[in-house]
Design a protein around this motif. Sequence first.
Motif, short mmCIF file in Angstrom:
data_model
loop_
_atom_site.label_atom_id
_atom_site.label_comp_id
_atom_site.label_asym_id
_atom_site.label_seq_id
_atom_site.Cartn_x
_atom_site.Cartn_y
_atom_site.Cartn_z
N LYS A 13 0.84 -1.21 0.00
CA LYS A 13 0.00 0.00 0.00
C LYS A 13 0.87 1.25 0.00
CE LYS A 13 -1.85 1.47 3.79
NZ LYS A 13 -2.69 1.60 5.01
N LYS A 14 1.88 1.26 0.86
CA LYS A 14 2.73 2.44 0.95
C LYS A 14 3.67 2.55 -0.25
CE LYS A 14 2.21 3.03 5.88
NZ LYS A 14 2.78 3.02 7.22
N ASN A 34 5.10 5.46 -4.94
CA ASN A 34 5.28 5.53 -6.40
C ASN A 34 4.42 6.63 -7.01
OD1 ASN A 34 7.14 3.41 -6.52
ND2 ASN A 34 5.54 1.87 -6.63
N MET A 35 3.23 6.86 -6.44
CA MET A 35 2.40 7.95 -6.95
C MET A 35 3.04 9.30 -6.66
SD MET A 35 0.05 6.54 -8.62
CE MET A 35 -0.89 7.99 -9.01
N GLY A 66 6.18 9.59 -6.60
CA GLY A 66 7.22 9.59 -7.63
C GLY A 66 6.68 10.08 -8.97
N VAL A 67 5.43 9.72 -9.27
CA VAL A 67 4.78 10.25 -10.48
C VAL A 67 4.66 11.76 -10.39
CG1 VAL A 67 2.62 10.28 -11.80
CG2 VAL A 67 3.56 8.10 -11.00
N SER A 68 4.33 12.26 -9.19
CA SER A 68 4.26 13.71 -8.99
C SER A 68 5.61 14.35 -9.25
CB SER A 68 3.80 14.03 -7.56
OG SER A 68 2.50 13.53 -7.32
N GLU A 69 6.67 13.69 -8.80
CA GLU A 69 8.02 14.19 -9.08
C GLU A 69 8.30 14.25 -10.58
OE1 GLU A 69 11.73 13.54 -6.34
OE2 GLU A 69 10.58 11.67 -6.43
N GLN A 70 7.93 13.17 -11.27
CA GLN A 70 8.20 13.11 -12.71
C GLN A 70 7.44 14.20 -13.47
OE1 GLN A 70 8.24 9.08 -14.57
NE2 GLN A 70 7.88 8.33 -12.51
N LYS A 128 7.36 11.94 -0.68
CA LYS A 128 7.58 10.55 -1.08
C LYS A 128 8.34 9.77 -0.02
CE LYS A 128 10.70 9.55 -4.19
NZ LYS A 128 11.42 9.41 -5.48
N LEU A 129 9.36 10.39 0.57
CA LEU A 129 10.19 9.69 1.54
C LEU A 129 9.48 9.47 2.87
CD1 LEU A 129 13.65 11.44 0.95
CD2 LEU A 129 13.00 9.12 0.29
#
Length: 494
Positions: free
Chosen positions: A173-174, A179-180, A182-186, A472-473
């Motif tokens: 879940k986490k 990863n989502m 991480g999508v925001s980062e991308q 994210k972290l």
Amino acid sequence: MNRYNYKIGVIAVLLLCPFLGRAQMELTLDKAIALAADSSLEAFRMKNLFLSGYWEYRTYQAGRLPSLTLDLTPAQYYRDITRRYDSESDLDVYRKQQSFYAGGSLEMKQNFDLFGGTFFLDSDLGYIRNFGDNTYSQFTSVPVRLGYRQSLLGYNPFKWSRKIEPLKYEKVKKEFIYNMEGVSEQVTNHFFVLAMAQAEYDLAKENVASTDTLYITGKRRHEIAAISQADLLTLRLDAVNARNTLQNAQIALQRAMFSLASFLGFEKNTEIRLRLPGKPMQVKVSVDEALVLARENNPSFLSLRQQVLEAEQVLDKTKKEAMFNASVSASIGFNQVSDKFNQVYRDLLQQDVVSVSVSIPLVDWGVRKGKKNMAQNNLNVVKISSEQGSLSLEEDVIMTVSDFNTQQSMIVSAEEALDLAQMAYAQTRQRFMIGKADINSLTLSHNRQQEAQRNYISALQNYWLSYYKIRKLTLHDFETGVSLSSEFDFKNGL
């Protein structure tokens, strides 16, 4: 229209042609992130990975509930020659055998996590008919039987599943939330690459208009000997270079726009105009708080815990298998046999079964001991690797928090520098137009303005990249103080 102005018009039309007929869209950073989370291919992949882990956990939960199984043998017929012992002649003889069998059983099972055993409740019914010289039929029944099976000293898989499976689901879940983010980062990176490309393009267009105006003004001033021939040639060179820069900026803009559109799943010919985010609110992130949240929520920390637990599980299993094994099985119930179906459930007889088995390894030439030592050494390696991984993750958190706190002050400085550079360039340009500034001062002021614009966009980009990396972290929103994991559970009813 003179030839020079005609060329400028043609160039402008050519530069604008790729944008004609395009679907237009204005995007903010928040909207781009929302679209990426909803429709990007990367987000789709992450959602399916999460669903796979989710259903694995649901399967584990279902396995802890009572199970009901119906086993049927509707018909079984065989005709063969089999070997039998003849007591009258004290010999083994071959005899023909022909029979029909049908039966079924209904069983309910429930695993007992604490001790690793299994309770069962079942009911059986069977029918057999033999053909030949001694034709007869029989029914047999076990109306109800209650029992328990338990390995006394063996490995208990249920105990370890109860520890590991919830942790695996929490990690899955986490990982999805991680990863989502991480999508925001991308998408943030794509957003600001396009923002920089648009700024460069706008600056290049402005520079073309400015250099053309300055060149025309320079020609007039040269005619009255207010500037030298060398200064006039420099102004002409600036105008030519500005047009070349504009063409390169337009190509870079197309590439950046296509990259963002592709990531968001838009049509490739979509024209995107960005609206830069305003000055972000001041958020002070404590390193200690971020470390606590990261240890609690970061899936990498959860993965390290899972690896240690799984290594301990293997060691426990190996140790138990190296010992002698003992198991017990006990059941109590009723049974009956009759040649008539209406009597097979009458006058039931009590059925008691107790079984104890022991397996003792005598000589295995050190195989079990070797396996136990291997499992112990593997656990030691996993623990050391876990400590090293934890230190590396903590260092990443510390550096990211430090960078984020620094970026907030850098945005303020970059914004102030941009305002000053724009005012300085406007004044220098005005002074040049009235002959109170030379070409070098104008060029230097213009370059400073463009550099300040780039620095401001870069500062915004670095701030938001650091912001989403911290989210994210830690899986925590420091603006609202809400855990992203709790927010996810609330939105999805988990």
